[in-house]
Design an enzyme around this catalytic site. Structure first.
Site, PDB file in Angstrom:
ATOM      1  N   GLY A 126       0.837  -1.100   0.065  1.00  0.00           N
ATOM      2  CA  GLY A 126      -0.088   0.178  -0.092  1.00  0.00           C
ATOM      3  C   GLY A 126       0.779   1.078  -0.199  1.00  0.00           C
ATOM      4  O   GLY A 126       0.380   2.318  -0.357  1.00  0.00           O
TER       5      GLY A 126
ATOM      6  N   GLU B 133       1.693   1.671  -3.415  1.00  0.00           N
ATOM      7  CA  GLU B 133       0.570   2.306  -4.081  1.00  0.00           C
ATOM      8  C   GLU B 133       0.099   3.668  -3.976  1.00  0.00           C
ATOM      9  O   GLU B 133      -0.302   4.279  -4.822  1.00  0.00           O
ATOM     10  CB  GLU B 133      -0.650   1.037  -3.594  1.00  0.00           C
ATOM     11  CG  GLU B 133      -0.329  -0.236  -4.224  1.00  0.00           C
ATOM     12  CD  GLU B 133      -1.126  -1.228  -3.632  1.00  0.00           C
ATOM     13  OE1 GLU B 133      -1.315  -1.300  -2.329  1.00  0.00           O
ATOM     14  OE2 GLU B 133      -1.781  -2.220  -4.365  1.00  0.00           O
TER      15      GLU B 133
END
Ligand code: CAA
Length: 274
Positions: A108, A111
């Protein structure tokens, strides 16, 4: 807020993900607070946003593995949606967003950086999508944005192998725009840490952006983002509309009049966002 710091200096705002004990991992509360912070940005005065992580070691070490460990299929999907919604908000945020990546940007973390317009990082940064090693896919946009940024072949290699890469490799494959080091004096002592230099570099870039005509900058972001999802025939029409939209603004009139004015002693005034 428990996990988010927000600071505005003039036209530049900085969001710091502040959960240093867990290397700024993203749990539901962090995502909710990030969402609320984005909603509260004063878009009349802020012209560029920086996102960074607290501390010198980690930007964001991924989604919270403890929280994910007991999720059902439906809860997993809902958690993916929660992250995706916030990251899409960053990607389509009206003003430019710079990721100042200060260390680990895994799962994440990689991301969220990819949902920003521009990534710069410290030389200790590590990028990767380690999810398949945990038994899941990347779930906050990694399978989509990594391929768009570095090409499908390289994205597939990184995602399937779950191999982490260091800053120089991230730079070489085009995942980051710049890598920032510490400053040393002649004796080799650190006079400014890589993180300090990273934030200074991000602020300098944000200030340069903030000096340009805000409506034009916003329209550039929209044109690039929307054009990338369209065919070239559709994309150039998107550009034409956003180009046309700049005309008759005070900033367009002033910017062009300033160029055409032959009095070179004149000092350029700040754009008004009108
Ligand atoms: N979730 C929850 N906690 C995390 C975390 C994460 N993603 N990453 C680190 N932490 C916690 C650790 O559990 C540890 O907590 P305790 O002190 O309470 O034990 C603390 O942060 C410090 O971490 P380490 O002791 O592991 O620090 P290290 O220097 O030895 O290692 C690291 C650093 C290599 C980044 C390692 O922490 C690590 O591998 N983290 C997980 C990275 C990862 O796999 N991220 C992807 C998550 S999945 C995902 O993001 C899915 C998605 O796409 C939505």
């Amino acid at each position: 807020m428990e996990y988010i710091l927000y600071e505005q200096k003039g036209a530049i705002a900085t969001i710091t993900i502040n959960r240093e004990k867990a290397l700024n991992a993203l749990n539901s509360t962090v995502l909710d607070e990030l969402n609320a912070t984005l909603d509260a940005v004063d878009l009349d005065t802020v012209r560029a946003l920086i996102i960074t992580g607290a501390g010198e070691k980690s930007f964001v070490a991924g989604a919270d593995i403890g929280e994910m460990s007991t999720l059902t299929k439906a809860e997993g999907e809902a958690f993916g949606k929660k992250g995706n919604d916030v990251f899409r908000k960053i990607e389509t945020f009206p003003i430019p967003v710079i990721a100042a990546v200060n260390g680990f940007a895994l799962g994440g973390g990689c991301e969220i950086s990819m949902s920003c317009d521009i990534r710069i990082c410290t030389d200790n940064a590590v990028f990767g999508q380690p999810e398949v090693g945990l038994g899941i896919t990347p779930g906050f946009g990694g399978t989509q944005r990594l391929a768009r940024l570095v090409g499908a072949g390289m994205a597939k290699q990184l995602i399937y192998t779950a191999r982490n890469i260091k800053a120089p490799e991230a730079y070489r494959i085009g995942l980051v725009n710049d890598v920032i080091s510490a400053t040393l004096d002649e004796a080799g002592n650190v006079t400014a840490t890589a993180k300090q230099n990273l934030i200074a570099a991000a602020e300098k870039m944000a200030s340069t952006i903030a000096k340009n005509a805000p409506i034009a900058v916003r329209n550039c972001k929209k044109a690039i983002n929307e054009g990338l999802d369209a065919s070239m025939d559709e994309a150039i029409v998107i550009e034409e509309k956003l180009f046309g939209d700049c005309f008759e603004t005070e900033d367009q009139k002033y910017g062009m009049a300033f160029f055409l004015d032959k009095n070179k002693e004149k000092v350029k005034e700040p754009f008004k966002n009108k």
